[in-house]
Design an enzyme around this catalytic site. Structure first.
Site, PDB file in Angstrom:
ATOM      1  N   GLY A  63       0.787  -1.228   0.000  1.00  0.00           N
ATOM      2  CA  GLY A  63       0.000   0.000   0.000  1.00  0.00           C
ATOM      3  C   GLY A  63       0.818   1.276   0.000  1.00  0.00           C
ATOM      4  NE  ARG A  83     -10.940 -14.647 -12.428  1.00  0.00           N
ATOM      5  CZ  ARG A  83      -9.862 -14.079 -11.885  1.00  0.00           C
ATOM      6  NH1 ARG A  83      -9.935 -12.875 -11.373  1.00  0.00           N
ATOM      7  NH2 ARG A  83      -8.701 -14.705 -11.882  1.00  0.00           N
ATOM      8  NE  ARG A 105      -9.271 -12.019  -7.342  1.00  0.00           N
ATOM      9  CZ  ARG A 105      -9.391 -13.298  -7.708  1.00  0.00           C
ATOM     10  NH1 ARG A 105      -8.338 -14.088  -7.689  1.00  0.00           N
ATOM     11  NH2 ARG A 105     -10.551 -13.770  -8.091  1.00  0.00           N
ATOM     12  CG  LEU A 165     -11.450  -5.401 -11.186  1.00  0.00           C
ATOM     13  CD1 LEU A 165     -11.387  -3.884 -11.192  1.00  0.00           C
ATOM     14  CD2 LEU A 165     -12.066  -5.902  -9.890  1.00  0.00           C
ATOM     15  CG  ASN A 216      -4.053  -1.143 -12.638  1.00  0.00           C
ATOM     16  OD1 ASN A 216      -3.884  -1.373 -11.447  1.00  0.00           O
ATOM     17  ND2 ASN A 216      -3.372  -1.784 -13.585  1.00  0.00           N
ATOM     18  CG  HIS A 245       1.322  -2.345 -15.435  1.00  0.00           C
ATOM     19  ND1 HIS A 245       1.154  -3.570 -14.823  1.00  0.00           N
ATOM     20  CD2 HIS A 245       2.276  -2.521 -16.383  1.00  0.00           C
ATOM     21  CE1 HIS A 245       1.960  -4.448 -15.386  1.00  0.00           C
ATOM     22  NE2 HIS A 245       2.661  -3.832 -16.335  1.00  0.00           N
ATOM     23  CD  GLU A 270       4.470   1.713  -9.357  1.00  0.00           C
ATOM     24  OE1 GLU A 270       3.481   1.438  -8.659  1.00  0.00           O
ATOM     25  OE2 GLU A 270       5.346   0.878  -9.622  1.00  0.00           O
TER      26      GLU A 270
HETATM   27  C1  GRF Z   1       3.157  -1.363  -7.553  1.00  0.00           C
HETATM   28  O1  GRF Z   1       4.381  -1.571  -8.196  1.00  0.00           O
HETATM   29  C2  GRF Z   1       2.044  -1.314  -8.558  1.00  0.00           C
HETATM   30  O2  GRF Z   1       2.412  -0.735  -9.754  1.00  0.00           O
HETATM   31  C3  GRF Z   1       1.775  -2.784  -8.765  1.00  0.00           C
HETATM   32  O3  GRF Z   1       1.857  -3.324  -7.483  1.00  0.00           O
HETATM   33  C4  GRF Z   1       2.756  -2.551  -6.706  1.00  0.00           C
HETATM   34  C5  GRF Z   1       2.032  -2.144  -5.463  1.00  0.00           C
HETATM   35  O4  GRF Z   1       2.879  -1.502  -4.557  1.00  0.00           O
HETATM   36  N1  GRF Z   1       0.523  -2.985  -9.442  1.00  0.00           N
HETATM   37  P1  GRF Z   1       2.276  -0.861  -3.241  1.00  0.00           P
HETATM   38  O5  GRF Z   1       1.395  -1.927  -2.580  1.00  0.00           O
HETATM   39  O6  GRF Z   1       1.493   0.343  -3.619  1.00  0.00           O
HETATM   40  O7  GRF Z   1       3.468  -0.541  -2.393  1.00  0.00           O
END
Ligand code: GRF
Length: 226
Positions: free
Chosen positions: A13, A66, A92, A94, A108, A110, A175
Site C-alpha cells: 500500500g 469471480r 485481481r 475485474l 490502475n 502498472h 508511481e
Molecule cells: C506497484 O508496483 C504497482 O504498480 C503494482 O503493485 C505494486 C504495489 O505496490 N501494481 P504498493 O502496494 O502500492 O506498495
C-alpha cells in the site's frame, strides 16, 4: 463535487499512502471513503486504519466465482457511496460485474510502460528483457489485463547501476507521483476519452526532471505538487 474514492490494494500500500498524502495536502479533490483488499492481511489495510479510513478485507477464495467476489466488492463500495476506484497494487482481474458498476471510473497503476510487460511482474520482465527505458503507466481499467486507455506514463533510463531492486524502487517513486496526478485529473473532471485516446484538458508539453537515478520523462507532464 469531491470525488468519493475507493482504493483497492493487495499488498503493502505504498501507493495508497501517496494518495493519502496528496488528498491531505488538498492536491486531489477526493475523499478516500474505503480501502478494500482481497488479502485480509494486507498492510494496506493497516495504513487505512491508521488514517481513520474504513478498511475491508474479503478473501477472494471464500467466494465461488469471480463474479460473486466482484458483486461483494460492489456491495461494499456502494455502501460507502463510492464513485471512483483506484487499483493500487490490486492483484485481481475485474469482471463486468464490477466494471459496469463504475463505468470509466476505475483506474490502475502498472509498473511498466504499457503495452509492454503487462502482468504481475512488469518491472522484472522489462529488466530481464534488457529494455533501455522502463517506467510506469496509469490507465483506465477494462476487462483485459493492463489494457485500457492510457492516462499518463513515466519513463527512466535503465543503466547498469539501476537494475533489479533499484529499478523497482525507482519505478515505485514515479508511481507515487503519476498515480495521484491521474487521480487529481479524474477528480477535477479533466479527462476526456475518445476510443483509446485520453485527453487531459489544459495539460502542458511533456516534461523532464532529474530523478535520483537520472532523467525522467513524464507525459502528460506532472503539475506542481506532484
Ligand atoms: C506497484 O508496483 C504497482 O504498480 C503494482 O503493485 C505494486 C504495489 O505496490 N501494481 P504498493 O502496494 O502500492 O506498495
Amino acid at each position: 463535487m469531491t470525488m468519493k474514492l475507493a482504493v483497492l490494494a493487495s499488498g503493502s500500500g505504498s501507493n495508497l499512502q501517496s494518495i493519502f498524502q496528496h488528498v491531505d495536502a488538498g492536491r486531489i479533490d477526493a475523499k478516500v471513503c474505503v480501502v478494500f483488499s482481497n488479502n485480509p492481511e494486507a498492510y494496506a489495510l493497516e495504513r487505512a486504519r491508521a488514517q481513520g479510513v474504513p478498511a475491508v478485507g474479503l478473501f477472494h477464495r471464500d467466494f465461488h466465482s469471480r463474479e460473486a467476489f466482484d458483486a461483494a466488492m460492489v456491495d461494499v463500495l456502494h455502501s460507502h457511496s463510492v464513485d471512483a476506484v483506484a487499483l493500487a497494487g490490486f492483484m485481481r482481474m475485474l469482471t463486468p460485474t464490477f466494471l459496469d458498476a463504475f463505468p470509466m471510473r476505475v483506474v490502475n497503476i502498472h509498473p511498466a510502460i504499457l503495452p509492454s510487460f503487462p502482468g504481475a511482474h512488469g518491472q522484472r520482465d522489462a529488466a530481464q528483457f534488457g529494455v533501455k527505458l522502463a517506467g510506469c503507466t496509469v490507465h483506465f481499467v477494462d476487462e483485459e489485463m493492463d489494457h485500457g486507455p492510457i492516462i499518463i506514463q513515466a519513463a527512466i533510463p535503465v543503466a547498469k547501476a539501476v537494475e533489479g531492486d533499484a529499478l523497482a524502487r525507482a519505478i515505485l517513486r514515479l508511481e507515487h507521483r503519476i498515480f495521484p496526478q491521474a487521480l487529481a485529473w479524474l477528480a477535477a473532471d479533466r479527462l476526456r476519452v475518445e476510443d483509446r485516446f485520453v485527453i487531459v484538458e489544459n495539460s502542458q508539453e511533456p516534461c523532464c526532471f532529474e530523478d535520483e537515478c537520472g532523467p525522467a520523462l513524464v507525459s502528460p507532464p506532472l503539475e506542481p505538487g506532484f
